[in-house]
Design a protein around this motif. Structure first.
Motif, PDB file in Angstrom:
ATOM      1  N   ASP A  53      14.831  -9.386  -4.849  1.00  0.00           N
ATOM      2  CA  ASP A  53      13.621  -9.168  -4.428  1.00  0.00           C
ATOM      3  C   ASP A  53      13.595  -8.208  -3.136  1.00  0.00           C
ATOM      4  O   ASP A  53      12.831  -6.981  -3.259  1.00  0.00           O
ATOM      5  N   GLN A  54      14.392  -8.380  -2.406  1.00  0.00           N
ATOM      6  CA  GLN A  54      14.464  -7.600  -0.961  1.00  0.00           C
ATOM      7  C   GLN A  54      15.039  -6.247  -1.550  1.00  0.00           C
ATOM      8  O   GLN A  54      14.410  -5.174  -0.983  1.00  0.00           O
ATOM      9  N   ARG A  57      12.049  -4.068  -3.067  1.00  0.00           N
ATOM     10  CA  ARG A  57      11.442  -3.366  -2.005  1.00  0.00           C
ATOM     11  C   ARG A  57      12.056  -2.074  -1.394  1.00  0.00           C
ATOM     12  O   ARG A  57      11.384  -1.173  -1.211  1.00  0.00           O
ATOM     13  N   GLU A  60      11.964   0.498  -3.980  1.00  0.00           N
ATOM     14  CA  GLU A  60      10.800   1.376  -3.943  1.00  0.00           C
ATOM     15  C   GLU A  60      10.539   2.356  -2.657  1.00  0.00           C
ATOM     16  O   GLU A  60       9.943   3.251  -2.730  1.00  0.00           O
ATOM     17  N   GLU A 252      13.146  -2.245   4.410  1.00  0.00           N
ATOM     18  CA  GLU A 252      12.608  -1.240   3.941  1.00  0.00           C
ATOM     19  C   GLU A 252      11.967  -0.537   4.916  1.00  0.00           C
ATOM     20  O   GLU A 252      12.051   1.032   4.730  1.00  0.00           O
TER      21      GLU A 252
END
Length: 378
Positions: A53-54, A57, A60, A252
């Motif tokens: 999940d990290q 991010r 993205e 991020e």
């Protein structure tokens, strides 16, 4: 390789150091490849879902390469799933334990972050290098001023540029003696002066790609400033093939800061480059809050383009002439919008942010469509 538009504006010239190129997964590092942006996850690697999940991010945000720590067998066991899910190459961070390096290479890591001299006996070092060779895995030598070898500290008395460089050369020799050449090197320090001097010396001594970083730089603001001073100096001098901004912040954020650093030097272009004023009593709208909102709402834009946000007409028209889209504050809640540097229309206060977001999205789509036509024609 020089920065974009350097032939037109020679004062922007950055002559990059000539390094040989290696591959980290499918991403080239060094040579004439773009300078890549890295970060590192802070989740437990053994928790594959949280780590993936990290990573998502960070993808993205535009990350090119991402590192995960592998301190135990549970982490390397989860690595295969993480590598399979990641869209970018994974670097496995290995400290001391040679078996973790072998397991990570076999799990599909694109690169191992190790110091060969810390792995143990010559046989163990050979096993890790053989695993890297067998699995097409690069190696990143990671020298850090905070963990220099005892003999070097005794020799030099303290961490100094010469000590960091000697440590790096010692580790490089181990790899070369095993006929392994797919490596990059970092000589990081939290002291900006020390890091810059060490990297400058190393750049003259070797031809391998260099991984830049000011380690333990601090929080989002302090660490960004510190990293920008140190890494900015090196990048401006043409030194550096891949970077990681080390912040006490979410990964991020490190990616975004890294891209802003490269964008400011014309070394990478990605997303919206915002030109904005610090605001003053002349402003026709709340510049600070407007810029914050626009930066958040435009994070999804990957196409390189420029946006000027100026509070009044003193510098607004001049800055707008140099950007794709511009907004300049006017009186009575009506503000001037510029397209490709030319005054185009007015927008009211309450509709301004939504309007600018739509204009930027439309401009990005237009640029992408034009690029596709050019590519198809070729």
């Amino acid at each position: 390789m020089t920065a974009q538009n350097s032939s037109l504006r020679p004062w922007r010239d950055i002559e990059r150091r000539k390094s040989r190129q290696i591959m980290v997964g499918d991403v080239p590092v060094g040579g004439d490849a773009p300078i890549t942006v890295q970060t590192m996850t802070n989740t437990l690697t053994s928790d594959a879902k949280a780590t993936i999940d990290q990573i998502r991010r960070c993808e993205e945000a535009g990350v090119d390469i991402i590192r995960v720590s592998c301190p135990d067998v549970e982490s390397t066991a989860a690595l295969k799933q993480i590598v399979r899910a990641s869209k970018v190459p994974i670097v496995a961070d290995i400290h001391f334990h040679y078996k973790r390096g072998i397991e990570a290479a076999e799990a599909g890591a694109a690169c191992l972050r190790i110091n060969p001299g810390n792995i143990g006996s010559a046989d163990r070092v050979k096993e890790v290098i053989d695993a890297a060779k067998s699995n097409g895995c690069a190696i990143r030598i990671g020298v850090n001023a905070g963990s220099l070898e005892k003999d070097l500290l005794e020799k030099y008395g303290e961490p100094c540029p010469e000590a960091l460089v000697e440590s790096a050369l010692d580790h490089i020799k181990i790899l070369q003696d095993h006929d392994f050449h797919e490596f990059k090197v970092a000589v990081k320090a939290s002291d900006v002066f020390l890091a810059v001097a060490a990297y400058a010396q190393l750049a003259d001594a070797v031809d391998c790609p260099l991984h830049l970083g000011i380690t333990e730089a601090g929080g989002l603001i302090g660490g960004t400033v510190k990293s920008s001073i140190g890494m900015g100096n090196l990048l401006w001098a043409g030194i550096g093939d891949t970077i990681r901004v080390s912040l006490s912040a979410e990964p991020e954020e490190e990616v975004r800061v890294g891209y802003e650093m490269l964008k400011s030097l014309g070394l990478r272009t990605r997303g919206v480059r915002v030109v904005s004023c610090p605001s003053c009593a002349r402003q026709g709208f709340d510049v600070i809050r407007t810029v914050q909102t626009l930066e958040e709402r435009l994070q999804h834009i990957r196409t390189p383009l420029s946006l000027s946000v100026l509070g009044c007409v003193v510098n607004g028209p001049g800055e707008a002439r140099e950007t794709d889209i511009g907004i300049t504050g006017g009186g009575k809640g009506k503000h001037m919008v510029y397209l490709s540097g030319v005054t185009d229309h007015h927008v009211e206060d309450d509709a301004m942010v939504d309007h600018i977001v739509k204009l930027v999205e439309a401009k990005a789509a237009e640029i992408e469509a034009e690029a596709e036509l050019v590519e198809a024609a070729e």
